[in-house]
Enzyme design. Structure first.
Site, PDB file in Angstrom:
ATOM      1  N   LYS A  89       0.853  -1.192   0.000  1.00 47.19           N
ATOM      2  CA  LYS A  89       0.000   0.000   0.000  1.00 47.19           C
ATOM      3  C   LYS A  89       0.889   1.243   0.000  1.00 47.19           C
ATOM      4  O   LYS A  89       1.771   1.374   0.865  1.00 47.19           O
ATOM      5  CB  LYS A  89      -0.893   0.007   1.246  1.00 47.19           C
ATOM      6  CG  LYS A  89      -1.955  -1.093   1.252  1.00 47.19           C
ATOM      7  CD  LYS A  89      -3.083  -0.799   0.274  1.00 47.19           C
ATOM      8  CE  LYS A  89      -4.229  -1.792   0.432  1.00 47.19           C
ATOM      9  NZ  LYS A  89      -5.290  -1.559  -0.572  1.00 47.19           N
ATOM     10  N   LYS A 107     -14.357  -6.978  -7.302  1.00 40.55           N
ATOM     11  CA  LYS A 107     -14.704  -7.215  -5.897  1.00 40.55           C
ATOM     12  C   LYS A 107     -16.215  -7.311  -5.819  1.00 40.55           C
ATOM     13  O   LYS A 107     -16.925  -6.456  -6.380  1.00 40.55           O
ATOM     14  CB  LYS A 107     -14.231  -6.053  -5.009  1.00 40.55           C
ATOM     15  CG  LYS A 107     -12.724  -5.967  -4.863  1.00 40.55           C
ATOM     16  CD  LYS A 107     -12.327  -4.779  -4.006  1.00 40.55           C
ATOM     17  CE  LYS A 107     -10.813  -4.685  -3.884  1.00 40.55           C
ATOM     18  NZ  LYS A 107     -10.383  -3.373  -3.335  1.00 40.55           N
TER      19      LYS A 107
END
Ligand code: MG
Length: 379
Positions: free
Chosen positions: A162, A267
């Site tokens: 990240k 997703k």
């Protein structure tokens, strides 16, 4: 097998370490659990987390959408009429993707139970073992390197780093991690919309020129900035993946046709459930575009459903990012999907194979046939 009622519960799991992206810090997984009851005694489960900054949904909005708007079209219907049920869910309300996803997951769980087969087999079958990456949260460089080494020791061969906080510092972060990894794992970056298009091109060109090889960079710019995604995709060698830019099949088609991304991250909480996730995989397959399947910071009920899709659509879904069950301090859910660090294995249990959910707090809300409500209100 008829849907008789829908009940709700809340499920919380504390994380081992806070999950930090450029957008938010989360310390606990907290999901709404949908419990779909049938006239045969079979129970289907679905779940959804609140991700206000991504889908605009909260726990309250998810429950309200399902209880008041989505479920009236389902109560009394046959599970065998799967397409009618998913059409009803998708057309009952605009947006509210996580609410739709939680409901669809429960419906597909029951569909598997009806035919006595694990969901992935009903979706086309496949090799029941898949390998996921693990997320390394954005943090101080030393902490990120430490987390990276711990992940490699656990056997992870792909790391999702990240970034997206501060471009100059992000370059230092990635270089330090890349050097520490020393080719023992593949590195994916997720900038979570943290950079501008020009910053992204600058960061990635600096990394590319310094010999850092990345598998992909995920959603570097704002989700609604499709032109920005295209600008980046045209200018760097590293493949660009759309996450927050891609919700349903229409967005996927637009991204692919505009060449605004090289890879699509599917997703369930963005697609509105399993039916649209399958459509996106099939669309991407037609265009020869790879997909990742990912998840929100959510319980392993929804992640189990994603694993079934990953197996059934493995020719297109070549990248797996289903690590949240291993980010929790424990997994309260026992299902037919076994999460063992990098390795995810699906057993032959019917549907999602959910046999136990610990620490489920039931809510005093139940959607049942209208006559029950009428009786109550006139009584
Ligand atoms: Mg992402």
């Amino acid at each position: 097998m008829k849907i008789q009622s829908i009940r709700f519960g809340m499920l919380g799991v504390p994380l081992k370490t806070p999950f930090k992206t450029s957008m938010r810090t989360v310390k606990e997984i907290e999901d709404v659990v949908v419990i779909m009851e049938t006239d045969t005694g079979h129970v289907g489960y679905g779940s959804a987390p609140a991700t206000a900054v991504i889908t605009g949904e909260t726990h309250g909005s998810i429950i309200e959408a399902i209880n008041k708007v989505i479920s009236p079209g389902l109560i009394g219907r046959e599970i065998e009429d799967l397409n009618t049920l998913t059409d009803s869910i998708q057309n009952s309300i605009v947006k509210n993707f996580s609410a739709k996803a939680a409901t669809e997951i429960a419906v597909y769980d029951l569909y598997g139970q009806l035919y006595g087969a694990p969901l992935y087999k009903l979706l086309g079958g496949g090799d029941n073992v898949i390998t996921t990456d693990i997320t390394i949260s954005v943090d101080y460089i030393d902490k990120m390197v430490e987390d990276t080494m711990a992940a490699i020791d656990l056997g992870f061969e792909t790391l999702k780093i990240k970034v997206g906080k501060d471009p100059a510092l992000d370059i230092e972060r990635i270089k330090a991690i890349y050097a520490a990894v020393n080719e023992r794992a593949l590195i994916r970056l997720d900038a979570n919309q943290g950079w501008t298009p020009k910053q992204t091109v600058s960061v990635l060109r600096t990394l590319e020129d310094s010999g850092v090889q990345l598998e992909l960079v995920e959603q570097p710019v704002k989700g609604d900035d499709i032109e920005g995604m295209k600008y980046v995709t045209e200018r760097i060698h590293t493949p660009v993946m759309a996450d927050e830019s891609s919700f349903g099949p229409k967005e996927a088609i637009e991204l692919i046709r505009m060449r605004a991304a090289d890879i699509i991250n599917i997703k369930l909480m963005k697609t509105g459930g399993i039916s649209n996730a399958i459509k996106i995989a099939d669309i991407a397959g037609i265009y020869g575009v790879d997909c990742m399947i990912g998840c929100m910071l959510e319980s392993s009920i929804g992640v189990a459903a994603a694993a079934h899709i990953a197996v059934a659509k493995s020719s297109v879904i070549t990248k797996i990012d289903l690590d949240t069950p291993s980010l929790g301090q424990y997994d309260p859910v026992r299902s037919g999907v076994q999460f063992n660090n990098a390795e995810i294995t699906i057993t032959d249990l019917p549907g999602l194979g959910i046999s136990k959910i610990d620490n489920l707090t039931m809510l005093d809300i139940k959607t049942a046939p209208k006559k029950n409500w009428a009786r109550k209100s006139t009584g």
